[in-house]
Structures are given as C-alpha cells and as structure tokens.
Design a protein around this motif. Structure first.
Motif, PDB file in Angstrom:
ATOM      1  N   PHE A 316       0.821  -1.208   0.000  1.00 61.84           N
ATOM      2  CA  PHE A 316       0.000   0.000   0.000  1.00 61.84           C
ATOM      3  C   PHE A 316       0.855   1.258   0.000  1.00 61.84           C
ATOM      4  N   SER A 317       1.950   1.232   0.739  1.00 57.98           N
ATOM      5  CA  SER A 317       2.841   2.392   0.721  1.00 57.98           C
ATOM      6  C   SER A 317       3.404   2.611  -0.675  1.00 57.98           C
ATOM      7  N   LEU A 318       3.789   1.523  -1.340  1.00 57.43           N
ATOM      8  CA  LEU A 318       4.281   1.611  -2.717  1.00 57.43           C
ATOM      9  C   LEU A 318       3.185   2.136  -3.643  1.00 57.43           C
ATOM     10  N   LEU A 319       1.956   1.659  -3.444  1.00 55.95           N
ATOM     11  CA  LEU A 319       0.832   2.087  -4.278  1.00 55.95           C
ATOM     12  C   LEU A 319       0.683   3.608  -4.274  1.00 55.95           C
ATOM     13  N   TYR A 320       0.737   4.211  -3.079  1.00 58.23           N
ATOM     14  CA  TYR A 320       0.505   5.654  -2.993  1.00 58.23           C
ATOM     15  C   TYR A 320       1.692   6.455  -3.503  1.00 58.23           C
ATOM     16  N   GLY A 321       2.902   5.976  -3.231  1.00 60.98           N
ATOM     17  CA  GLY A 321       4.073   6.703  -3.688  1.00 60.98           C
ATOM     18  C   GLY A 321       4.260   6.636  -5.189  1.00 60.98           C
ATOM     19  N   ASN A 322       3.960   5.483  -5.780  1.00 56.45           N
ATOM     20  CA  ASN A 322       4.238   5.277  -7.204  1.00 56.45           C
ATOM     21  C   ASN A 322       3.054   5.540  -8.126  1.00 56.45           C
ATOM     22  N   PHE A 323       1.839   5.456  -7.599  1.00 65.77           N
ATOM     23  CA  PHE A 323       0.674   5.601  -8.478  1.00 65.77           C
ATOM     24  C   PHE A 323      -0.271   6.735  -8.085  1.00 65.77           C
ATOM     25  N   HIS A 324      -0.022   7.353  -6.909  1.00 68.64           N
ATOM     26  CA  HIS A 324      -0.852   8.483  -6.477  1.00 68.64           C
ATOM     27  C   HIS A 324      -0.008   9.713  -6.118  1.00 68.64           C
ATOM     28  N   ASN A 325       1.297   9.626  -6.389  1.00 65.23           N
ATOM     29  CA  ASN A 325       2.205  10.760  -6.158  1.00 65.23           C
ATOM     30  C   ASN A 325       2.221  11.235  -4.705  1.00 65.23           C
ATOM     31  N   ALA A 326       2.044  10.325  -3.771  1.00 64.85           N
ATOM     32  CA  ALA A 326       2.158  10.683  -2.348  1.00 64.85           C
ATOM     33  C   ALA A 326       3.634  10.830  -1.996  1.00 64.85           C
ATOM     34  N   GLN A 327       4.013  11.978  -1.487  1.00 67.62           N
ATOM     35  CA  GLN A 327       5.412  12.251  -1.174  1.00 67.62           C
ATOM     36  C   GLN A 327       5.761  12.013   0.288  1.00 67.62           C
ATOM     37  N   SER A 328       4.741  11.846   1.126  1.00 69.89           N
ATOM     38  CA  SER A 328       5.016  11.614   2.541  1.00 69.89           C
ATOM     39  C   SER A 328       4.001  10.632   3.112  1.00 69.89           C
ATOM     40  N   HIS A 329       4.303  10.148   4.307  1.00 65.91           N
ATOM     41  CA  HIS A 329       3.458   9.161   4.986  1.00 65.91           C
ATOM     42  C   HIS A 329       3.482   9.520   6.473  1.00 65.91           C
ATOM     43  N   VAL A 330       2.311   9.639   7.085  1.00 67.63           N
ATOM     44  CA  VAL A 330       2.247  10.078   8.479  1.00 67.63           C
ATOM     45  C   VAL A 330       1.913   8.907   9.400  1.00 67.63           C
ATOM     46  N   VAL A 331       2.617   8.840  10.528  1.00 65.65           N
ATOM     47  CA  VAL A 331       2.389   7.816  11.547  1.00 65.65           C
ATOM     48  C   VAL A 331       1.823   8.520  12.781  1.00 65.65           C
ATOM     49  N   LEU A 332       0.639   8.095  13.209  1.00 68.90           N
ATOM     50  CA  LEU A 332      -0.090   8.770  14.289  1.00 68.90           C
ATOM     51  C   LEU A 332      -0.314   7.777  15.425  1.00 68.90           C
ATOM     52  N   THR A 333       0.295   8.045  16.576  1.00 69.33           N
ATOM     53  CA  THR A 333       0.241   7.107  17.694  1.00 69.33           C
ATOM     54  C   THR A 333      -0.738   7.610  18.749  1.00 69.33           C
ATOM     55  N   TYR A 334      -1.733   6.804  19.030  1.00 65.55           N
ATOM     56  CA  TYR A 334      -2.733   7.148  20.037  1.00 65.55           C
ATOM     57  C   TYR A 334      -2.396   6.422  21.342  1.00 65.55           C
ATOM     58  N   ASP A 335      -1.217   6.737  21.838  1.00 62.52           N
ATOM     59  CA  ASP A 335      -0.738   6.258  23.133  1.00 62.52           C
ATOM     60  C   ASP A 335       0.485   7.106  23.475  1.00 62.52           C
ATOM     61  N   SER A 367       9.297   6.987  -7.818  1.00 62.48           N
ATOM     62  CA  SER A 367       9.567   7.472  -6.464  1.00 62.48           C
ATOM     63  C   SER A 367       9.969   6.308  -5.561  1.00 62.48           C
ATOM     64  N   THR A 368      10.955   6.548  -4.716  1.00 67.56           N
ATOM     65  CA  THR A 368      11.300   5.547  -3.701  1.00 67.56           C
ATOM     66  C   THR A 368      10.784   6.044  -2.353  1.00 67.56           C
ATOM     67  N   GLY A 369      11.579   5.959  -1.306  1.00 60.97           N
ATOM     68  CA  GLY A 369      11.075   6.198   0.037  1.00 60.97           C
ATOM     69  C   GLY A 369      10.393   7.544   0.218  1.00 60.97           C
ATOM     70  N   PRO A 370       9.201   7.554   0.858  1.00 60.55           N
ATOM     71  CA  PRO A 370       8.519   8.805   1.157  1.00 60.55           C
ATOM     72  C   PRO A 370       9.108   9.464   2.409  1.00 60.55           C
ATOM     73  N   VAL A 371       8.737  10.691   2.658  1.00 62.96           N
ATOM     74  CA  VAL A 371       9.066  11.360   3.911  1.00 62.96           C
ATOM     75  C   VAL A 371       8.145  10.798   4.989  1.00 62.96           C
ATOM     76  N   ILE A 372       8.727  10.254   6.047  1.00 60.32           N
ATOM     77  CA  ILE A 372       7.949   9.711   7.166  1.00 60.32           C
ATOM     78  C   ILE A 372       7.930  10.748   8.292  1.00 60.32           C
ATOM     79  N   TRP A 373       6.756  11.024   8.817  1.00 62.37           N
ATOM     80  CA  TRP A 373       6.637  12.012   9.892  1.00 62.37           C
ATOM     81  C   TRP A 373       5.420  11.655  10.735  1.00 62.37           C
ATOM     82  N   GLY A 374       5.155  12.432  11.762  1.00 61.65           N
ATOM     83  CA  GLY A 374       3.969  12.161  12.561  1.00 61.65           C
ATOM     84  C   GLY A 374       4.092  12.647  13.985  1.00 61.65           C
TER      85      GLY A 374
END
Length: 545
Positions: A316-335, A367-374
């Motif tokens: 899924f991460s590959l899907l968004y980076g390579n086919f939807h032009n997603a440049q970043s991915h956010v990680v949201l921790t509810y703890d 595109s390879t690795g996205p920017v990971i943040w959160g």
C-alpha cells in the motif's frame, strides 16, 4: 526506463488506479469490506479497509510482488545471503531474536550461538546493576544510566525504553545522549551524581565522531567530580567491535559487548545496543521484546503474500508513492508511551529506502522512500490534521493504538479511541458540499453566505489510512510492531530492487563534516571550497577567536 516500470502489471496498476471510485462508494459496494480487508498476526490487528483499493487492486499488487520475486528475496534475507551488495554483507538482524535452538550459519559459524552468549553476558550485567551488587567507585549502587550513541544506537534504545516506561525498574533512571551539541550532554549531566552514574558508549568502531566526543566529555565530567582514571572501569561500559580502543579508554574488557557487521545501526536495538532497554525493563521483558519480533519474523517468512501483514502494508505504501504521487506518509500514535515511534520509523524507512539507483546502478524512474513524519494523538488533530483533511497533498496515514491503557483514568481512553476512529472515518468519507449546506441550515446566514462557508467546510475525503490495534502495549506487542515496520520497509525496497541496507548519503555527510572540521580549526585553508562553505567557515572562525 527500468524493468519495473516497463512491466505489464505496473502499467495495469497505473491504469486501474485512475478508474477507482471514491472510498465511500467502495464501502457502499462491499458491506463486508472490513472483514475481508483486515488481518491479525503476532498480537496486532490491521484494518486496511480504508485504502483506495478493491480486490482487483490487491490482486495486481500481489501479482507485482510475485513478479519481482519478493518471496525469494525474503528467503534470501533470512538465509543470510549477501543482500547488502554494496557492502558485501548479509542482513541478519532477525538472528538477534532467533530462538536458542535455531541454527543460522554465516561463514561456517552458527551466529545464533554468538547472539545467545552475548545475551547471557547482558543478563549477568543487568542482574549485577539492578540487584545493587555492582558498586560505583565509592561503594554506592548505580541509580542513573547515561546511554551515549548516535543514529540507531541512540534512537532505538531511547524510543523503546520510552515506550516501555510502565515496565521500568523503579530504582533506575535512564538518559540518552546523541546530539553532539554540548548543551545536550551538559543538561543531561547537571542533576546526576558521578558516584552513582553508569555510562554506556555504543559505537561499532569506538570512533564515531559524535559518540566519541560525548563520551570524552562524560569522562571529563566524571573525573572532575572526584573520580580517577582507574574508576572508569566501574562506571563505563561499551558496545563495540574495537576492544583495543575501548580498553585504552579505560573500560574493562569484561564490560565490552560485541557488535556484528551483519547488523545495521537502525536494526540494532535487538543486540547489545539494547543494553539500556534491558537495564530499565529487566532481561525477562527484554527477551519478551525479542520474542514479539521473532513471532513477526516467522509470520513474514512463512505466510502467503496475500495474508502477510508487512507485505500488505509495504504494497500500500508503494501504491501511494508510485501511483498516487504521495510524497510523505504520516504515523499517528494514540498512546503517549508511543509518541517517539514516528521518529524511529522515520530513520528506519528514510535511511533504508532513500535511494535513487537499483542494485545494478540503474537510475530509478519512480519514487522511492517517502518522507515519514507524525506525532501523537490527539495533539496533532489540533494542528497538522488540518492539512491531512483539506490540504492538496495526498498523505497516507497509519493510526496505532492499544485497546487497553496502562493508565485507565476516567473517560480518557474512550475519548482517545473515539478520536482515533473518528479521524480515520473523517479522512475516508470527508464531507460533501451538500452535506455542509445541510449542517448550516438554521444558521442566521444568507444563502450566499451559506454557500461560501459550505465550500470552506467541504472535504474531499478518500484519504487512505491503516489502523493498527493491539490489546495492550507490552514488550511483546512492541517487538511485533517494530518488526512489522522493519519488514514493511524491506518489502518496498525489494520490489523497487534497491539496497535498503546501505547508507552512502549518511557516509558522505560524515566525511565532508570531518573535512570541514579541520578547516574550522584552521588546520586547513577553506578557500578552495565553494564560496558559501568558505564564507560560513570564516564567519565561525571570526566568532571563535
């Protein structure tokens, strides 16, 4: 063009993703979507139903994984093949959490035996510290641990120790130093007592610039507070391969723990690099952390791709980076205890997959690795979630939450859960212009005003997310979670045919930094550098005189 982007499946995916309806429609079309697009493994539950995908999407993604020989690449890693081709190394962090009875042969040696010996040495050391039998140079027991490292040697122990705070030994405190900024170690040392402080220096070479500089400053502080050179043996231990340098520093050879070339820094917390973790949570809990990761290793190695949790997340991460032009991915921790995980996953993913050539040196055309943040929920909801909901960029999101809290207080946890689930729902469904108009009915506004405000309240939705749940945050579930992201990262790199295990960009920064250091100290002239670097160096020199 690369072989990957010329493949039929790649181009079928490109065409298919353009024709998918809004996720609202996908949910209306498939009432069992949650059941068919969720899975459990190793104490974790993954809901991936809120993704821009249907069964055809999944079929194409799994087909791409098969065509790029993902299964054989997974096997090659576990078998100890030299998959880090640029450094000619095996990649065997999974051996660090292997069971004692396993055999993993590398260069004719069963490395599991070496790992078990190191763990036994760690256990003896942890018992000596936590029981109080290990004494400082004045006969007092250790109360504070200062862990000095950089990169994975710093971030892994820090984030995992922070996450497992409920399991801490109540007689110990742990402090982590990575930044070479003198303020960092100065502030950490201010409240400490040299008589009761233990330093752990983690550096494979015992010469990593930031780590060595901080360790030398710690040594100066220790001696300036009444200790002698001979007392270092009772207050400094090292995780390194360079025994000679460590003993020259004053560290007793018995207090030096090994590292191996087949473990990269960002995968090293499972080794003796995790000594601060073991000291804080105890060796039994540390082994539970390893066991959780081992369970995920088995799942990753033995489960069919279509049911494999790291594979699903990686695709899924590959899907968004390579086919939807997603440049970043956010990680949201509810703890709150997991608040550091986004930074840990940031290093894991970006240092691994921030590459621009394939294994044979061909320049990638994707595109390879996205920017990971959160960050942690619910704080982000009152800040950057605005961009997630109404910004123009597509940013896939991972939501992570334990179902049970270590601190059940009133309505806190149920409110936390409602926010977590509500955010995933809002990202998926959004709010139409017509729905916004309905919400404004009864307001004392003109028709034109309502229309204008409705446009501001409209949200497209169709924003993808995964939700990862666990019964409770324990050493075991944390081990599984981290291993899940390790393998998710590997999946993407394997399909892209890049080396996820070297970091030449990091090495370039180190070497140029060392060169600049000699010029800042006026040992070398800076005029041969570009005018910007020369100008900055000269400004620093002038202020340092």
């Amino acid at each position: 063009m690369t072989e990957l982007t010329q493949s039929q499946t790649w181009n079928e995916l490109k065409a298919h993703t353009k024709d998918l309806p809004h996720m609202r429609v996908l949910f209306e079309q498939d009432k069992l979507r949650f059941d068919t697009m969720s899975t459990s493994a190793c104490g974790l539950f993954l809901d991936y139903s809120k993704n821009r995908a249907n069964q055809e999407t999944l079929s194409l993604l799994f087909k791409l994984a098969e065509e790029t020989k993902l299964a054989s690449k997974i096997k090659a890693m576990f078998d100890g093949d030299v998959i880090n081709t640029t450094e000619k190394r095996a990649v065997l962090h999974t051996a660090l959490r292997a069971k004692p009875e396993q055999k993993i042969i590398l260069d004719g040696i069963n490395i599991v035996e070496e790992v078990q010996q190191t763990q036994a040495k760690m256990a003896t050391f942890v018992t000596a510290i936590t029981s109080g039998s290990w004494k400082g140079y004045t006969g007092k027991s250790i109360t504070d641990i200062v862990s000095i490292g950089i990169g994975g040697s710093f971030l892994g122990p820090k984030i995992v120790s922070q996450a497992l705070r409920p399991y801490w030994n109540k007689d110990l405190n742990c402090h982590f130093v990575g930044n070479v900024d003198g303020t960092s170690i100065t502030e950490k040392l201010k409240p400490l007592d040299a008589e009761t402080t233990l330093f752990i220096m983690s550096s494979k070479s015992f010469s990593t610039q930031e780590t060595l500089t901080n360790t030398l400053s710690a040594k100066d502080w220790f001696i300036s507070n009444g200790a002698s050179q001979a007392d270092i043996a009772q207050h400094f231990v090292a995780v390194t391969t360079n025994v000679a340098k460590a003993t020259e520093f004053g560290i007793d050879a018995d207090n030096i723990f090994p590292m191996w070339d087949w473990v990269g820094g960002r995968y090293s917390l499972w080794s003796a690099i995790g000594l601060p973790i073991a000291l804080m949570i105890g060796m039994d809990n540390f082994r539970e952390l390893l066991d959780g990761a081992h369970e995920m290793d088995k799942h990753f190695a033995n489960t069919p791709l279509s049911e494999n949790m790291p594979v699903i997340m990686g695709l899924f991460s590959l899907l968004y980076g390579n086919f939807h032009n997603a440049q970043s991915h956010v990680v949201l921790t509810y703890d709150h205890y997991l608040r550091g995980l986004p930074a840990y996953f940031q290093q894991l993913d970006m240092e691994s997959n921030g590459k621009s050539v394939t294994l044979d040196g061909t320049r990638v055309d994707f595109s390879t690795g996205p920017v990971i943040w959160g960050g942690e929920g619910t704080n982000g909801q009152h800040a950057y979630h605005q961009l997630l909901h109404q910004g123009t960029a597509l940013i896939p999101a991972d939501f992570i939450m334990p179902l049970k809290s270590h601190n059940p207080l009133g309505e806190h946890h149920i409110q936390l859960a409602s926010n977590c689930f509500g955010q995933t729902q809002a990202l998926m469904q959004g709010r139409s212009y017509e729905e916004a108009l309905v919400e404004l009915e009864g307001c004392d506004l003109s028709i034109d005003e309502k229309s204008t405000i409705a446009k501001h309240k409209e949200m497209q939705g169709n924003k993808p997310s995964n939700t990862i749940l666990m019964d409770k945050l324990t050493p075991g579930t944390l081990g599984s979670l981290i291993a899940l992201y390790e393998h998710r990262t590997f999946v993407q790199g394997a399909i892209w045919d890049i080396n996820s295990f070297d970091q030449w960009g990091v090495e370039l920064g180190k070497s140029l930094g060392n060169d600049v250091l000699t010029r800042l100290g006026a040992e070398k002239d800076a005029s041969e550098l570009d005018c910007s670097s020369n100008g900055l160096i000269n400004m620093f020199r002038q202020q340092s005189i």
